[in-house]
Design an enzyme around this catalytic site. Structure first.
Site, PDB file in Angstrom:
ATOM      1  N   LYS A  53       0.836  -1.206   0.000  1.00 42.48           N
ATOM      2  CA  LYS A  53       0.000   0.000   0.000  1.00 42.48           C
ATOM      3  C   LYS A  53       0.875   1.263   0.000  1.00 42.48           C
ATOM      4  O   LYS A  53       0.613   2.215  -0.735  1.00 42.48           O
ATOM      5  CB  LYS A  53      -0.956  -0.028   1.205  1.00 42.48           C
ATOM      6  CG  LYS A  53      -1.998  -1.137   1.074  1.00 42.48           C
ATOM      7  CD  LYS A  53      -2.826  -1.398   2.329  1.00 42.48           C
ATOM      8  CE  LYS A  53      -3.723  -2.609   2.118  1.00 42.48           C
ATOM      9  NZ  LYS A  53      -4.553  -2.974   3.287  1.00 42.48           N
ATOM     10  N   GLN A  97      -4.648  -1.552   9.492  1.00 43.83           N
ATOM     11  CA  GLN A  97      -4.521  -2.894   8.922  1.00 43.83           C
ATOM     12  C   GLN A  97      -5.099  -3.928   9.895  1.00 43.83           C
ATOM     13  O   GLN A  97      -4.762  -3.934  11.075  1.00 43.83           O
ATOM     14  CB  GLN A  97      -3.043  -3.187   8.605  1.00 43.83           C
ATOM     15  CG  GLN A  97      -2.815  -4.470   7.832  1.00 43.83           C
ATOM     16  CD  GLN A  97      -3.440  -4.471   6.428  1.00 43.83           C
ATOM     17  OE1 GLN A  97      -3.528  -3.440   5.768  1.00 43.83           O
ATOM     18  NE2 GLN A  97      -3.892  -5.625   5.988  1.00 43.83           N
ATOM     19  N   ASP A 120     -11.049   2.418   3.750  1.00 41.08           N
ATOM     20  CA  ASP A 120     -11.338   0.975   3.691  1.00 41.08           C
ATOM     21  C   ASP A 120     -12.841   0.724   3.530  1.00 41.08           C
ATOM     22  O   ASP A 120     -13.247  -0.400   3.219  1.00 41.08           O
ATOM     23  CB  ASP A 120     -10.891   0.307   4.998  1.00 41.08           C
ATOM     24  CG  ASP A 120      -9.579  -0.446   4.857  1.00 41.08           C
ATOM     25  OD1 ASP A 120      -9.296  -0.949   3.756  1.00 41.08           O
ATOM     26  OD2 ASP A 120      -8.856  -0.546   5.865  1.00 41.08           O
TER      27      ASP A 120
HETATM   28  N1  GUN Z   1      -6.926  -7.142   6.253  1.00 42.76           N
HETATM   29  C1  GUN Z   1      -7.302  -7.930   5.222  1.00 42.76           C
HETATM   30  N2  GUN Z   1      -7.849  -7.196   4.236  1.00 42.76           N
HETATM   31  C2  GUN Z   1      -7.842  -5.915   4.651  1.00 42.76           C
HETATM   32  C3  GUN Z   1      -8.261  -4.695   4.064  1.00 42.76           C
HETATM   33  O1  GUN Z   1      -8.793  -4.623   2.947  1.00 42.76           O
HETATM   34  N3  GUN Z   1      -8.056  -3.584   4.818  1.00 42.76           N
HETATM   35  C4  GUN Z   1      -7.490  -3.624   6.048  1.00 42.76           C
HETATM   36  N4  GUN Z   1      -7.350  -2.479   6.730  1.00 42.76           N
HETATM   37  N5  GUN Z   1      -7.096  -4.736   6.619  1.00 42.76           N
HETATM   38  C5  GUN Z   1      -7.249  -5.877   5.924  1.00 42.76           C
END
Ligand code: GUN
Length: 293
Positions: A53, A97, A120
């Site tokens: 990211k 995350q 998100d």
């Molecule tokens: N953990 C697994 N997929 C995601 C996601 O799309 N966003 C976040 N913040 N954590 C995750």
């Protein structure tokens, strides 16, 4: 028949270029779009996702702010970090995350993020807006699926989409995206889950089959209708001593057998994964554009 392979890498790169162009417009107006990424603990998969990211931000002209904390951080301290980011007008997107350590309530943390910075799309306000068909920040992995299909040349309107999985991150939001009236949606949707008896009765009716179970190679050829579009959301590590790192990544779909009968299939890696990161870039510049106005 041999399925065509949905090229998530190429399509994600197209979407990242569009986000980069929006970022340039914002920068010309004096706003550098910025994404704060919060990583708790040292889960290697989470660290790897966060790394992707941050790298994508750099490529798109988005500033990234990485906030790391030890696994022992208290929920209150984590929420304080989020509150500071909410107040900081130079930050447009906030992402924590997941998963979080067991002593932290994930829902309370998600609810602490300002909905307009919730890139998100996990905040209940955004989840509610999605259900109601109101413009919102939609979760990145689900939002990437209709993009992946339509940009690969497949019309999804009127198709029967069967989802396996009912998580808040994938199953439920993809259901709500595909059922919407309008372009790049308008599907008939069935959502199956661990409580669904005779699963293959449903999956065999799918024009579009979306696997988000979290079990390696769960979907086999006998569960798929010939000619279906198959989207594999799973990313599972399976032991593989022939690889230097000791594992390989596989999806929730048995690619080798299903690709013999599907019309198209997304690979793992290189399918849905890069689309998720690209949609995050898209959401971040969208949040920055909105907050800037
Ligand atoms: N953990 C697994 N997929 C995601 C996601 O799309 N966003 C976040 N913040 N954590 C995750």
């Amino acid at each position: 028949m041999k399925a065509s392979v949905l090229d998530g890498l190429a399509i994600a790169s197209e979407i990242r270029a569009e986000a980069a162009s929006t970022a340039l417009t914002l920068i010309a107006k004096g706003t550098t779009p910025a994404l704060a990424v919060v990583l708790i603990g040292d889960n290697p998969a989470s660290a790897s996702y966060v790394g992707s990211k941050v790298k994508a931000c750099a490529e798109c002209g988005i500033k990234s702010i990485k906030k790391e904390a030890d696994i022992s951080i208290s929920e209150a301290k984590l929420i304080n970090i989020i509150n500071d980011l909410n107040k900081d007008s130079s930050v447009h997107g906030i992402l924590v995350q997941l998963p979080l350590p067991d002593h932290i309530d994930e829902n309370r943390v998600i609810e602490a993020i300002h909905p307009d910075k919730d890139v998100d799309g996990f905040h209940p306000v955004n989840a509610g807006r999605l259900v109601a068909g109101i413009d919102c920040l939609a979760p990145c992995t689900p939002a990437g699926i209709p993009e992946l299909l339509s940009r690969s040349g497949y019309e999804i309107s009127g198709k029967h989409a069967v989802i396996i999985g009912r998580s808040n991150i994938v199953g439920k939001p993809i259901m709500n995206l595909l059922i919407q009236k309008g372009k790049n949606a308008n599907c008939t949707v069935t959502c199956c889950h661990s409580g669904t008896p005779n699963l293959s009765t449903y999956t065999k009716q799918a024009d579009i089959l979306i696997a988000a179970i979290g079990v390696a190679e769960f979907v086999t050829r006998d569960m798929v209708k010939p000619g279906a579009l198959v989207v594999d959301v799973g990313i599972n590590r399976v032991n593989d001593d022939s690889r230097e790192r000791g594992y390989r990544l596989v999806g929730d779909v048995d690619f080798d057998s299903v690709s013999k009968i599907a019309e198209a299939i997304s690979p793992v890696p290189g399918g849905v994964g890069p689309m998720t990161v690209a949609m995050l870039m898209k959401n971040t510049v969208a949040a920055a554009t909105k907050l800037d106005n």
